[in-house]
Design a protein around this motif. Structure first.
Motif, PDB file in Angstrom:
ATOM      1  N   ALA A 165       0.689  -1.229   0.336  1.00 34.79           N
ATOM      2  CA  ALA A 165      -0.101   0.401  -0.178  1.00 34.79           C
ATOM      3  C   ALA A 165       1.181   1.235   0.151  1.00 34.79           C
TER       4      ALA A 165
ATOM      5  N   LEU B 125      -6.967  -5.617  -8.783  1.00 35.28           N
ATOM      6  CA  LEU B 125      -6.304  -6.485  -8.072  1.00 35.28           C
ATOM      7  C   LEU B 125      -6.201  -7.961  -8.435  1.00 35.28           C
TER       8      LEU B 125
ATOM      9  N   HIS C 111      -7.102   6.034   2.853  1.00 35.03           N
ATOM     10  CA  HIS C 111      -8.205   4.856   3.937  1.00 35.03           C
ATOM     11  C   HIS C 111      -8.769   5.434   5.046  1.00 35.03           C
TER      12      HIS C 111
ATOM     13  N   ARG D  91      -0.781  -6.325   2.866  1.00 33.37           N
ATOM     14  CA  ARG D  91      -1.366  -4.760   3.022  1.00 33.37           C
ATOM     15  C   ARG D  91      -2.528  -4.679   4.679  1.00 33.37           C
TER      16      ARG D  91
ATOM     17  N   GLU E  68      -2.404   5.749  -0.393  1.00 32.57           N
ATOM     18  CA  GLU E  68      -3.593   4.714  -0.710  1.00 32.57           C
ATOM     19  C   GLU E  68      -4.271   4.720   0.695  1.00 32.57           C
TER      20      GLU E  68
ATOM     21  N   ARG F  80       1.086  -9.050  -1.599  1.00 32.66           N
ATOM     22  CA  ARG F  80      -0.089  -8.808  -2.304  1.00 32.66           C
ATOM     23  C   ARG F  80      -1.403  -8.101  -1.067  1.00 32.66           C
TER      24      ARG F  80
ATOM     25  N   HIS G  73     -10.669   2.071   0.577  1.00 38.63           N
ATOM     26  CA  HIS G  73     -10.053   2.914  -1.152  1.00 38.63           C
ATOM     27  C   HIS G  73      -9.611   1.416  -1.543  1.00 38.63           C
ATOM     28  N   VAL G  74      -9.913   1.864  -3.281  1.00 38.97           N
ATOM     29  CA  VAL G  74     -10.607   0.686  -4.277  1.00 38.97           C
ATOM     30  C   VAL G  74      -9.278   0.636  -4.390  1.00 38.97           C
ATOM     31  N   LEU G  75      -9.106  -0.880  -4.368  1.00 39.78           N
ATOM     32  CA  LEU G  75      -7.727  -1.299  -6.486  1.00 39.78           C
ATOM     33  C   LEU G  75      -8.408  -1.556  -6.866  1.00 39.78           C
TER      34      LEU G  75
ATOM     35  N   TRP H 280     -10.939  -2.411  -0.168  1.00 41.49           N
ATOM     36  CA  TRP H 280     -10.270  -2.177   1.627  1.00 41.49           C
ATOM     37  C   TRP H 280     -11.583  -1.323   2.198  1.00 41.49           C
TER      38      TRP H 280
ATOM     39  N   LEU I  34     -12.180  -7.020   3.301  1.00 40.91           N
ATOM     40  CA  LEU I  34     -11.942  -6.893   1.547  1.00 40.91           C
ATOM     41  C   LEU I  34     -12.862  -7.556   0.732  1.00 40.91           C
TER      42      LEU I  34
ATOM     43  N   ALA J 288     -11.564  -6.287  -9.254  1.00 42.29           N
ATOM     44  CA  ALA J 288     -10.948  -4.797  -8.872  1.00 42.29           C
ATOM     45  C   ALA J 288     -11.268  -5.221  -7.164  1.00 42.29           C
TER      46      ALA J 288
END
Length: 300
Positions: free
Chosen positions: A39, A58, A47, A120, A43, A116, A53-55, A244, A170, A241
């Motif tokens: 992270a 992924l 958060h 995080r 990010e 990953r 927050h959007v990832l 979190w 998540l 996508a």
């Protein structure tokens, strides 16, 4: 005051009577203790500020396909369907959630241990983590029911005995999330307010609440106040996508009357320094598949 006293002290009271209340959060959102990981600074700041927050991306398209096929395999398995860890819709009897999926699916178990993801979660919570809860949510087209506005931490505190909001969720999209197929709605910044809900916890409340939650949901006036103060955003985007979000994030989703199903892998990481004690507003803790008591740190 000892560490045990801090953990058993009820700093987030709820379900104590006929009135709800809005209380100020007294704990961090991004915790100190882990200085490196996937992270980025931006990010983590997002958060901290918004509670989520959007990832994007992924999972790769190939990984999405593999995990979608795993979902389909589980849903079709008659033994899985008969298992108490499988929750079905009240009216259609279609599968709504498959709990403890990190134990029933080797593919999911391997996924959440990847750096990953695992690293995080450790960055956000500032410590080693374990899985408090995991599930696959399946919202079918036409008949998929949503989830009313709620904070997960209120339930985890009241019914599971989670001392503090030192947990992070998540949600990994296995299908495209459109604005019109029941996508998750979140209130940015509302995680700094804890909603103490009215009412009391019935015995074995989880048996009905996993289908439709009626206890531990905010009053309409509380939702209105938080909504007008913070606004509402929606988690949309292509399959793969990830969202979190903090355990005290106010969130909910509408029904899905479109032809497009919406499914996701959902995992809750809890800090090993925030393990469960006796429930704060229930006679007994929910079953192991809903609220784990194996606090072994998750390893790669």
């Amino acid at each position: 005051m000892t560490v045990a006293d801090v953990r058993t002290q009820d700093r987030y009271p709820t379900r104590r009577g006929a009135e709800s209340a809005l209380l100020e959060r007294t704990d961090p959102v991004v915790w100190p203790g882990v200085d490196s990981g996937p992270a980025g600074t931006g990010e983590l700041a997002e958060h901290q500020d918004k509670g989520f927050h959007v990832l994007p991306g992924l999972l790769s398209p190939a990984e999405v396909q593999e995990h979608w096929q795993e979902l389909e395999r589980l849903v079709r398995d008659p033994d899985v369907r008969a298992d108490e860890r499988t929750v079905v819709e009240k009216e259609s009897n279609e599968v709504r959630s498959l709990f403890e999926v990190h134990r029933t699916s080797e593919m999911v178990a391997e996924l959440i241990r990847q750096p990953r993801i695992l690293d995080r979660a450790r960055q956000i919570l500032g410590s080693d983590v374990y899985v408090h809860q995991s599930r696959i949510n399946y919202m079918p087209g036409f008949r998929g029911n949503g989830f009313y506005w709620h904070s997960d931490f209120e339930t985890w505190h009241a019914e599971d005995g989670m001392p503090a909001p030192r947990a992070v969720s998540l949600s990994i999209a296995l299908t495209d999330n459109f604005p019109f197929n029941g996508g998750l709605m979140v209130m940015p910044g509302a995680h700094r307010t804890y909603v103490s809900c009215a009412g009391k916890t019935p015995d074995d409340n989880y048996k009905s609440s996993l289908q439709e939650q009626k206890v531990g949901v905010p009053a309409e006036d509380d939702i209105r106040r938080l909504g007008y103060e913070h606004g509402i955003e929606q988690f949309t985007g292509a399959a793969g996508a990830a969202l979190w979000f903090d355990s005290n994030t106010m969130h909910g989703s509408g029904n899905n009357i479109t032809p497009y199903p919406r499914s996701n892998i959902f995992v809750v990481f809890n800090s090993v320094q925030n393990t469960l004690v006796d429930p704060f507003a229930a006679k007994q803790r929910r079953p192991e598949f809903v609220a784990a008591t194996d606090f072994t740190p998750l390893g790669r």
